[in-house]
Motif scaffolding. Structure first.
Motif, mmCIF file in Angstrom:
data_model
loop_
_atom_site.group_PDB
_atom_site.id
_atom_site.type_symbol
_atom_site.label_atom_id
_atom_site.label_comp_id
_atom_site.label_asym_id
_atom_site.label_seq_id
_atom_site.Cartn_x
_atom_site.Cartn_y
_atom_site.Cartn_z
ATOM 1 N N GLY A 128 0.877 -1.124 -0.004
ATOM 2 C CA GLY A 128 0.077 -0.024 -0.055
ATOM 3 C C GLY A 128 0.748 1.228 0.103
ATOM 4 N N ASN A 129 1.937 1.095 -0.876
ATOM 5 C CA ASN A 129 2.625 2.489 -0.660
ATOM 6 C C ASN A 129 3.255 2.570 -1.971
ATOM 7 N N GLU A 130 2.559 2.477 -2.900
ATOM 8 C CA GLU A 130 2.950 2.622 -4.282
ATOM 9 C C GLU A 130 3.756 3.770 -4.497
ATOM 10 N N PRO A 131 4.934 4.063 -4.853
ATOM 11 C CA PRO A 131 5.541 5.114 -5.222
ATOM 12 C C PRO A 131 5.292 5.755 -6.498
ATOM 13 N N THR A 132 5.091 6.962 -6.419
ATOM 14 C CA THR A 132 4.959 7.929 -7.837
ATOM 15 C C THR A 132 6.325 8.185 -8.280
ATOM 16 N N ARG A 133 7.358 7.689 -7.951
ATOM 17 C CA ARG A 133 8.774 7.991 -8.250
ATOM 18 C C ARG A 133 9.747 6.998 -7.570
ATOM 19 N N GLU A 134 11.000 6.892 -7.785
ATOM 20 C CA GLU A 134 11.697 6.008 -7.423
ATOM 21 C C GLU A 134 11.767 6.101 -5.787
ATOM 22 N N ARG A 135 11.893 5.069 -5.041
ATOM 23 C CA ARG A 135 12.055 4.854 -3.588
ATOM 24 C C ARG A 135 13.303 5.506 -3.033
#
Ligand code: SF4
Ligand code: F3S
Ligand code: FES
Length: 252
Positions: free
Chosen positions: A141-148
């Motif tokens: 539940g922590n889908e990134p919109t950019r790199e982690r």
């Protein structure tokens, strides 16, 4: 009477880098015999060549039935770990000149795993232990919109254990693993460490519980064989100690 041409041939032969070396190889073919035997091969080889080159000479020129694994030939794929002069090493990273070529060079399969043929062992139990520790990044539940993102300090915490090439030199040099093969083994713990200490990962607790098992980290007796055997120079025993500490403190 010596001629200039003969002098040249003799000079070249005197400068030849080749020496005669005996490779003493552990042979096993279950279709022929239930017993393993030693077989000697004499090779002309440049001492700057590697044990893998010697095995290739045997296979290509002397006995095509010799069976061993190798792929990259450059210390990357981890497929050619074997016991050379009684120590686990990668054949492609071991120079003849570094292992006393004046005596027979013994080459045997790694220990603790079932030998299938010659130098090839059944790696399945080793890879099963690896799969069991979930060697992949887990996030929910922590889908990134950019790199982690991760700080350099956080990345440093597991830098050493990212270097593993899954060669099994560590696990197959561990006396606890030789005992019954049930112990997860140092390689699986190294690969669990790589994710337990990754600040982006969310399954550290789960991995710690897996390794809290009766066949998990507590079976390690800190004998350091694994650290000595690792061709990547990973501080394997230190990584195992860090996982033990994380199990006690639950801080990672
Ligand atoms: Fe090989 Fe080292 Fe990885 Fe063990 S920790 S499998 S010895 S690279
Ligand atoms: Fe085995 Fe390494 Fe521990 S050799 S006993 S896993 S320190
Ligand atoms: Fe790939 Fe030796 S052949 S590591």
């Amino acid at each position: 009477m010596a001629t200039p041409v003969m002098d040249k041939v003799e000079a070249e032969s005197a400068a030849s880098p080749y020496i005669t070396v005996t490779f003493r190889v552990r042979r096993f073919n279950p279709e022929v015999s239930a017993e393993a035997t030693w077989e000697d091969f004499q090779l002309e080889i440049d001492p700057k060549e590697r044990v893998l080159d010697g095995l290739h000479k045997i296979k290509w020129d002397l006995d095509g039935t010799l069976t061993f694994r190798r792929s990259c030939a450059h210390g990357i794929c981890g497929s050619d770990a074997m016991r050379i002069n009684g120590r686990n090493r990668l054949a492609c990273k071991t120079l003849i000149k570094d292992i006393n070529p004046e005596k027979p060079i013994t080459v045997e399969p790694i220990k603790g795993l079932t030998v299938l043929k010659d130098l090839v062992v059944d790696m399945e139990p080793f890879f099963q232990a690896y799969r069991d520790v979930m060697p992949f990044l887990v996030t929910t539940g922590n889908e990134p919109t950019r790199e982690r993102l991760q700080s350099a300090e956080d990345r440093e915490r597991f830098d050493d254990t990212t270097k593993c090439i899954l060669c099994a030199a560590c696990t197959s040099s561990c006396p606890v693993f030789w005992n019954d093969g049930q112990y997860f083994g140092p390689a699986a713990i190294v690969n669990a460490h790589r994710f337990i200490f990754d600040s982006r990962d969310e399954a550290g607790e789960q991995r710690l519980e897996i390794l809290n098992d009766k066949d998990g980290v507590w079976r390690c007796r800190t004998t350091f064989n694994c650290t000595d055997a690792c061709p990547r120079g990973i501080e394997v025993t230190k990584a195992i100690q860090e996982v033990k500490r994380a199990l006690i403190t639950r801080r990672f």
